[in-house]
Design a protein around this motif. Sequence first.
Motif, PDB file in Angstrom:
ATOM      1  N   ALA A 179      30.092  26.420 -63.237  1.00  0.00           N
ATOM      2  CA  ALA A 179      29.388  27.235 -62.246  1.00  0.00           C
ATOM      3  C   ALA A 179      29.321  26.543 -60.892  1.00  0.00           C
ATOM      4  O   ALA A 179      29.262  27.214 -59.850  1.00  0.00           O
ATOM      5  CB  ALA A 179      27.973  27.555 -62.749  1.00  0.00           C
ATOM      6  N   TRP A 180      29.329  25.219 -60.882  1.00  0.00           N
ATOM      7  CA  TRP A 180      29.257  24.444 -59.639  1.00  0.00           C
ATOM      8  C   TRP A 180      30.573  24.477 -58.874  1.00  0.00           C
ATOM      9  O   TRP A 180      30.585  24.423 -57.635  1.00  0.00           O
ATOM     10  CB  TRP A 180      28.891  22.997 -60.001  1.00  0.00           C
ATOM     11  CG  TRP A 180      29.060  21.977 -58.932  1.00  0.00           C
ATOM     12  CD1 TRP A 180      28.167  21.640 -57.965  1.00  0.00           C
ATOM     13  CD2 TRP A 180      30.209  21.127 -58.720  1.00  0.00           C
ATOM     14  NE1 TRP A 180      28.672  20.637 -57.170  1.00  0.00           N
ATOM     15  CE2 TRP A 180      29.919  20.300 -57.616  1.00  0.00           C
ATOM     16  CE3 TRP A 180      31.437  20.986 -59.373  1.00  0.00           C
ATOM     17  CZ2 TRP A 180      30.832  19.352 -57.141  1.00  0.00           C
ATOM     18  CZ3 TRP A 180      32.336  20.044 -58.904  1.00  0.00           C
ATOM     19  CH2 TRP A 180      32.045  19.246 -57.803  1.00  0.00           C
ATOM     20  N   THR A 181      31.694  24.564 -59.569  1.00  0.00           N
ATOM     21  CA  THR A 181      33.010  24.390 -58.945  1.00  0.00           C
ATOM     22  C   THR A 181      33.332  25.419 -57.859  1.00  0.00           C
ATOM     23  O   THR A 181      33.764  25.029 -56.762  1.00  0.00           O
ATOM     24  CB  THR A 181      34.110  24.383 -60.029  1.00  0.00           C
ATOM     25  OG1 THR A 181      33.854  23.312 -60.941  1.00  0.00           O
ATOM     26  CG2 THR A 181      35.489  24.200 -59.405  1.00  0.00           C
ATOM     27  N   PRO A 182      33.168  26.738 -58.077  1.00  0.00           N
ATOM     28  CA  PRO A 182      33.537  27.681 -57.018  1.00  0.00           C
ATOM     29  C   PRO A 182      32.771  27.493 -55.699  1.00  0.00           C
ATOM     30  O   PRO A 182      33.405  27.415 -54.636  1.00  0.00           O
ATOM     31  CB  PRO A 182      33.264  29.046 -57.663  1.00  0.00           C
ATOM     32  CG  PRO A 182      33.440  28.805 -59.128  1.00  0.00           C
ATOM     33  CD  PRO A 182      32.873  27.435 -59.343  1.00  0.00           C
ATOM     34  N   PRO A 183      31.425  27.412 -55.706  1.00  0.00           N
ATOM     35  CA  PRO A 183      30.766  27.218 -54.403  1.00  0.00           C
ATOM     36  C   PRO A 183      31.111  25.885 -53.753  1.00  0.00           C
ATOM     37  O   PRO A 183      31.153  25.785 -52.519  1.00  0.00           O
ATOM     38  CB  PRO A 183      29.273  27.317 -54.744  1.00  0.00           C
ATOM     39  CG  PRO A 183      29.170  27.030 -56.196  1.00  0.00           C
ATOM     40  CD  PRO A 183      30.426  27.552 -56.799  1.00  0.00           C
ATOM     41  N   PHE A 277      26.691  18.199 -49.724  1.00  0.00           N
ATOM     42  CA  PHE A 277      25.519  18.239 -50.596  1.00  0.00           C
ATOM     43  C   PHE A 277      25.916  18.553 -52.030  1.00  0.00           C
ATOM     44  O   PHE A 277      25.307  18.028 -52.983  1.00  0.00           O
ATOM     45  CB  PHE A 277      24.518  19.283 -50.101  1.00  0.00           C
ATOM     46  CG  PHE A 277      23.332  19.449 -51.017  1.00  0.00           C
ATOM     47  CD1 PHE A 277      22.291  18.535 -50.992  1.00  0.00           C
ATOM     48  CD2 PHE A 277      23.266  20.500 -51.922  1.00  0.00           C
ATOM     49  CE1 PHE A 277      21.202  18.660 -51.848  1.00  0.00           C
ATOM     50  CE2 PHE A 277      22.191  20.634 -52.787  1.00  0.00           C
ATOM     51  CZ  PHE A 277      21.151  19.713 -52.745  1.00  0.00           C
ATOM     52  N   SER A 278      26.922  19.405 -52.217  1.00  0.00           N
ATOM     53  CA  SER A 278      27.316  19.790 -53.579  1.00  0.00           C
ATOM     54  C   SER A 278      27.778  18.590 -54.395  1.00  0.00           C
ATOM     55  O   SER A 278      27.540  18.534 -55.607  1.00  0.00           O
ATOM     56  CB  SER A 278      28.414  20.861 -53.523  1.00  0.00           C
ATOM     57  OG  SER A 278      29.634  20.337 -53.010  1.00  0.00           O
ATOM     58  N   ILE A 279      28.431  17.642 -53.747  1.00  0.00           N
ATOM     59  CA  ILE A 279      28.860  16.427 -54.457  1.00  0.00           C
ATOM     60  C   ILE A 279      27.638  15.614 -54.881  1.00  0.00           C
ATOM     61  O   ILE A 279      27.539  15.153 -56.030  1.00  0.00           O
ATOM     62  CB  ILE A 279      29.801  15.595 -53.574  1.00  0.00           C
ATOM     63  CG1 ILE A 279      31.056  16.394 -53.227  1.00  0.00           C
ATOM     64  CG2 ILE A 279      30.184  14.289 -54.280  1.00  0.00           C
ATOM     65  CD1 ILE A 279      31.953  15.724 -52.219  1.00  0.00           C
ATOM     66  N   ALA A 280      26.701  15.454 -53.937  1.00  0.00           N
ATOM     67  CA  ALA A 280      25.470  14.735 -54.266  1.00  0.00           C
ATOM     68  C   ALA A 280      24.677  15.483 -55.337  1.00  0.00           C
ATOM     69  O   ALA A 280      24.092  14.859 -56.229  1.00  0.00           O
ATOM     70  CB  ALA A 280      24.627  14.556 -53.008  1.00  0.00           C
ATOM     71  N   TYR A 281      24.676  16.807 -55.258  1.00  0.00           N
ATOM     72  CA  TYR A 281      23.949  17.626 -56.231  1.00  0.00           C
ATOM     73  C   TYR A 281      24.412  17.325 -57.656  1.00  0.00           C
ATOM     74  O   TYR A 281      23.594  17.066 -58.544  1.00  0.00           O
ATOM     75  CB  TYR A 281      24.154  19.112 -55.916  1.00  0.00           C
ATOM     76  CG  TYR A 281      23.707  20.050 -57.019  1.00  0.00           C
ATOM     77  CD1 TYR A 281      22.407  20.529 -57.046  1.00  0.00           C
ATOM     78  CD2 TYR A 281      24.574  20.436 -58.042  1.00  0.00           C
ATOM     79  CE1 TYR A 281      21.975  21.377 -58.065  1.00  0.00           C
ATOM     80  CE2 TYR A 281      24.159  21.277 -59.062  1.00  0.00           C
ATOM     81  CZ  TYR A 281      22.858  21.739 -59.073  1.00  0.00           C
ATOM     82  OH  TYR A 281      22.441  22.570 -60.088  1.00  0.00           O
TER      83      TYR A 281
END
Length: 299
Positions: A179-183, A277-281
């Motif tokens: 679920a994280w990959t597309p955004p 941020f997504s990487i840190a998330y």
Amino acid sequence: MLSRSLAFPSLADFWQLGKPRVVALIVFCAAVGILLAAPSQADWPRLLLSLAGIGLVAMGAAAANCLFERDRDAVMRRTSARPLVRGSLGQPEAAAYAVMLTVSGLWLLLQFANPLTTGLTLATFFGYAIVYTRWLKPATPQNIVIGGAAGAMPPVLGWAAVSGTIPAEAAVLFLIIYAWTPPHFWALALYRRDDYARAGLPMLPVTHGAAFTRLSILLYALVLFAVALLPFVIRLSGWLYLLAACWLGAGFVMRAWRLYRAEEAQSDAQARGLFRFSIAYLTWLFGALLLDRAVQWLW
């Protein structure tokens, strides 16, 4: 004196070919799978060698990706400094390096993990290096949605290396990354859409426009928020993880909302911020799983 194109490649060229920063996150997620699955009296040397095998295959897949995409990389500003594009590394050396890493990693897994982990890791290599890179990426704007299954496998591989099975807990970890990959990638594609257009790749911002992509990112951010709560629901984690997942998920949704509402002139900056941020998330979320498990052990 040899020209640069004929000079022997450096170790730094080979290291860069394996995309070490991307592989570091892959290995970390696989390590989380191992640590969550492992009993207190686990055979840690064997598991560390299994983790090394997963990392080597991941680097082999990254090298194969660079080899297959060298022509596209040459016209994209983000990838124009890669060794194969610069000519500091030749195609035969890159191919041999990819094979060496992949075969070495699979051998380690076969020796120190189990056949299930070895087979799944080989399938993941094929899914990323061949199915995604060669077929899906140039064919459909849903490339990252379909191909994201390969990128979501690391914690499953880690869990399988310990138990030789794929239980519901491992599937939940897979769903989080899926679920994280597309955004994550669509945020990158938004502020790099000119690059992808020059390369002829049908990424979502190129085929459907920035507004549709921003809406898609927001919707997936909401899905991710819900999926990230599943470890608590199935009792893989406790309240500490739940608090972290809610805090991080709210941060992701808030940034996705700001990107969705941003003026066109500000959208690239917002997209770049969300991508970072997504990487840190993902790192913090999986780190929270480990911290939560450590607290449970201590109590």
